[in-house]
Scaffold this motif. Sequence first.
Motif, mmCIF file in Angstrom:
data_model
loop_
_atom_site.group_PDB
_atom_site.id
_atom_site.type_symbol
_atom_site.label_atom_id
_atom_site.label_comp_id
_atom_site.label_asym_id
_atom_site.label_seq_id
_atom_site.Cartn_x
_atom_site.Cartn_y
_atom_site.Cartn_z
ATOM 1 N N HIS A 216 -10.765 7.481 -1.219
ATOM 2 C CA HIS A 216 -9.371 7.873 -1.446
ATOM 3 C C HIS A 216 -8.763 8.596 -0.251
ATOM 4 O O HIS A 216 -8.084 9.610 -0.409
ATOM 5 N N ARG B 211 -6.031 8.910 2.183
ATOM 6 C CA ARG B 211 -4.639 8.478 2.229
ATOM 7 C C ARG B 211 -3.993 8.948 3.527
ATOM 8 O O ARG B 211 -3.123 9.795 3.536
ATOM 9 N N LEU C 186 -11.372 -0.335 4.266
ATOM 10 C CA LEU C 186 -11.262 -0.646 2.838
ATOM 11 C C LEU C 186 -12.120 0.301 2.008
ATOM 12 O O LEU C 186 -11.698 0.750 0.931
ATOM 13 N N ILE D 31 0.834 -1.206 0.000
ATOM 14 C CA ILE D 31 0.000 0.000 0.000
ATOM 15 C C ILE D 31 0.868 1.255 0.000
ATOM 16 O O ILE D 31 0.638 2.189 -0.775
ATOM 17 N N THR E 21 -10.397 2.820 -0.665
ATOM 18 C CA THR E 21 -10.652 2.580 -2.089
ATOM 19 C C THR E 21 -11.662 3.557 -2.683
ATOM 20 O O THR E 21 -11.407 4.155 -3.720
#
Length: 147
Positions: free
Chosen positions: A116, A118, A109, A55, A113
């Motif tokens: 987004h 981060r 998750l 990741i 996904t």
Amino acid sequence: MRIFAAGTAGRVSLSLVAAGLAALPVAFLLPTEPLRLVACNAALLMLVAGAGIGILADHHDRHEALTFAPSTPAGYLTLALFVAAAVLLGTRFAVVGLGLGLLAIAAGLFSVTARHDRSALVLAGTLLPAALVSFFLLGEFALALGP
């Protein structure tokens, strides 16, 4: 769509995941219970470390900034579910904590996904419950096999 990042970090990530997947079934063939538990935990640590490295390497290859705090409501939900699961796993409500851990994985998750997000806390709030729930379930499975 790439699954693993290119370069050295991607190869390390892929090798750790492959080694963990190969070691997991072999761990259940060991003769004694303590060896089975140690081998299961080692295989799961390889899987989680490989996923984490993958990741981070993917973020680096895409030149995406990795922040510390969550940036979406789904990220904050992941973090709250993770903290609640960690607190409840140490009490007599461990089954509820296990369920919250599974929800933290799903929310993490989703936030990584679909939204987004981060952030390091969201990634940790996704990978750590996955490791804890996997350790718990595989430990119970290894104990149920008996000698």
